[in-house]
Design a protein around this motif. Structure first.
Motif, PDB file in Angstrom:
ATOM      1  N   LEU A 151      -3.206  -9.361   1.085  1.00  0.00           N
ATOM      2  CA  LEU A 151      -2.430  -8.165   0.757  1.00  0.00           C
ATOM      3  C   LEU A 151      -1.030  -8.238   1.364  1.00  0.00           C
ATOM      4  O   LEU A 151      -0.056  -7.776   0.749  1.00  0.00           O
ATOM      5  CB  LEU A 151      -3.164  -6.910   1.247  1.00  0.00           C
ATOM      6  N   VAL A 152      -0.914  -8.813   2.551  1.00  0.00           N
ATOM      7  CA  VAL A 152       0.406  -8.983   3.163  1.00  0.00           C
ATOM      8  C   VAL A 152       1.266  -9.924   2.313  1.00  0.00           C
ATOM      9  O   VAL A 152       2.460  -9.679   2.109  1.00  0.00           O
ATOM     10  CB  VAL A 152       0.285  -9.513   4.602  1.00  0.00           C
ATOM     11  N   LEU A 153       0.659 -10.993   1.797  1.00  0.00           N
ATOM     12  CA  LEU A 153       1.405 -11.910   0.937  1.00  0.00           C
ATOM     13  C   LEU A 153       1.843 -11.213  -0.354  1.00  0.00           C
ATOM     14  O   LEU A 153       2.943 -11.461  -0.867  1.00  0.00           O
ATOM     15  CB  LEU A 153       0.561 -13.138   0.613  1.00  0.00           C
ATOM     16  N   ILE A 154       0.986 -10.361  -0.884  1.00  0.00           N
ATOM     17  CA  ILE A 154       1.370  -9.592  -2.079  1.00  0.00           C
ATOM     18  C   ILE A 154       2.511  -8.643  -1.735  1.00  0.00           C
ATOM     19  O   ILE A 154       3.467  -8.486  -2.502  1.00  0.00           O
ATOM     20  CB  ILE A 154       0.156  -8.833  -2.648  1.00  0.00           C
ATOM     21  N   ALA A 155       2.421  -8.005  -0.565  1.00  0.00           N
ATOM     22  CA  ALA A 155       3.494  -7.102  -0.130  1.00  0.00           C
ATOM     23  C   ALA A 155       4.803  -7.863   0.036  1.00  0.00           C
ATOM     24  O   ALA A 155       5.879  -7.347  -0.298  1.00  0.00           O
ATOM     25  CB  ALA A 155       3.102  -6.417   1.176  1.00  0.00           C
ATOM     26  N   ARG A 156       4.732  -9.090   0.555  1.00  0.00           N
ATOM     27  CA  ARG A 156       5.946  -9.902   0.691  1.00  0.00           C
ATOM     28  C   ARG A 156       6.596 -10.117  -0.673  1.00  0.00           C
ATOM     29  O   ARG A 156       7.825 -10.033  -0.816  1.00  0.00           O
ATOM     30  CB  ARG A 156       5.626 -11.246   1.335  1.00  0.00           C
ATOM     31  N   ALA A 157       5.771 -10.391  -1.691  1.00  0.00           N
ATOM     32  CA  ALA A 157       6.304 -10.575  -3.037  1.00  0.00           C
ATOM     33  C   ALA A 157       6.878  -9.270  -3.582  1.00  0.00           C
ATOM     34  O   ALA A 157       7.941  -9.255  -4.214  1.00  0.00           O
ATOM     35  CB  ALA A 157       5.212 -11.113  -3.955  1.00  0.00           C
TER      36      ALA A 157
END
Length: 257
Positions: A151-157
């Motif tokens: 989810l953090v990686l999705i938030a980064r995107a």
């Protein structure tokens, strides 16, 4: 009914390395709020296709468009404003916080010597909030569960404020609870208008999440189109080289075995 202009499209695309085509004749279009699933076995060329769509390697032939603009004519910063990549996992030797990671996405549009400021911090916190993990902002990434990291990686995107997300097997290696958590996030993003292309090894996941699907194995494109129409036992048997059964449960969901 008039179709929307796709945020990302490819026509008669040939992809490969060193001038040698792995596949050709790939067509796809991704409209706002739709999910396209790229389904196929390991080594089928999914990563090469993603790298080509991201502009990291040139196509051998064909055309990729971001909206009305050819991808080949856009700078890396211009591409980053429209297209964001979510990798399969994150490995870092440093104990970055979740906020640090997301700020990397928010800072993608800055110059090489610029530092994130209040605007980028606000973008990062908004992205974390959209996924319901703002309370993890100051938590070190090494202390998060697999699902939380994803989810953090999705938030980064999302912090790039791009309209299209390219997600490389976003639920790979996650346990059931974390897969559900990430799948729910993908659905919510699509409902909010984000266009998503993701790769998967799981036909059940493709049937549950995707509006459209592209089936790709080492021999080329098996089928493309509406997920509900092309996710057939015949197509999946050709895709994986094994007999596949398709069943529909009482709630209407497709399942494959």
């Amino acid at each position: 009914m008039e179709r929307m202009t796709p945020l990302l499209s490819a026509s008669d695309l040939a992809i490969g390395h060193g001038g040698k085509a792995l596949f050709q004749g790939i067509d796809l279009r991704l409209e706002p709020g739709r999910v396209l699933c790229l389904l196929g076995p390991n080594g089928a060329g999914k990563t090469t296709l993603f790298r080509t769509l991201l502009g990291l390697i040139p196509p051998i032939s064909g055309r990729i468009m971001l909206g009305d603009d050819p991808l080949s004519r856009l700078s890396r910063v211009q591409i980053a404003t429209r297209l964001a990549h979510v990798p399969q996992s994150l490995t870092t030797p440093f104990a970055f916080t979740a906020l640090d990671i997301v700020l990397m996405g928010a800072a993608a549009l800055l110059g090489p010597f610029s530092r994130p400021g209040p605007v980028e911090h606000q973008q990062a916190m908004i992205a974390l909030s959209r996924l319901g993990i703002a309370d993890l902002a100051q938590t070190e990434i090494t202390r998060l569960s697999g699902g939380q990291r994803q989810l953090v990686l999705i938030a980064r995107a999302l912090a790039q404020e791009a309209g299209v997300l390219i997600m490389d097997e976003p639920t790979a290696s996650l346990d059931f609870a974390n897969r559900v958590q990430v799948a729910n996030a993908i659905r919510q993003l699509a409902v909010a208008g984000t266009a998503i292309i993701l790769s998967s090894h799981d036909p059940d996941q493709a049937a549950a999440l995707a509006d459209d699907a592209l089936l790709l194995n080492r021999s080329g494109v098996i089928a493309s189109g509406s997920a509900q129409e092309i996710l057939t036992a015949e197509n999946l048997s050709r895709l994986y080289g094994i007999p596949v059964r398709r069943e529909r449960s009482t709630d209407g969901r497709l399942h494959f075995s």
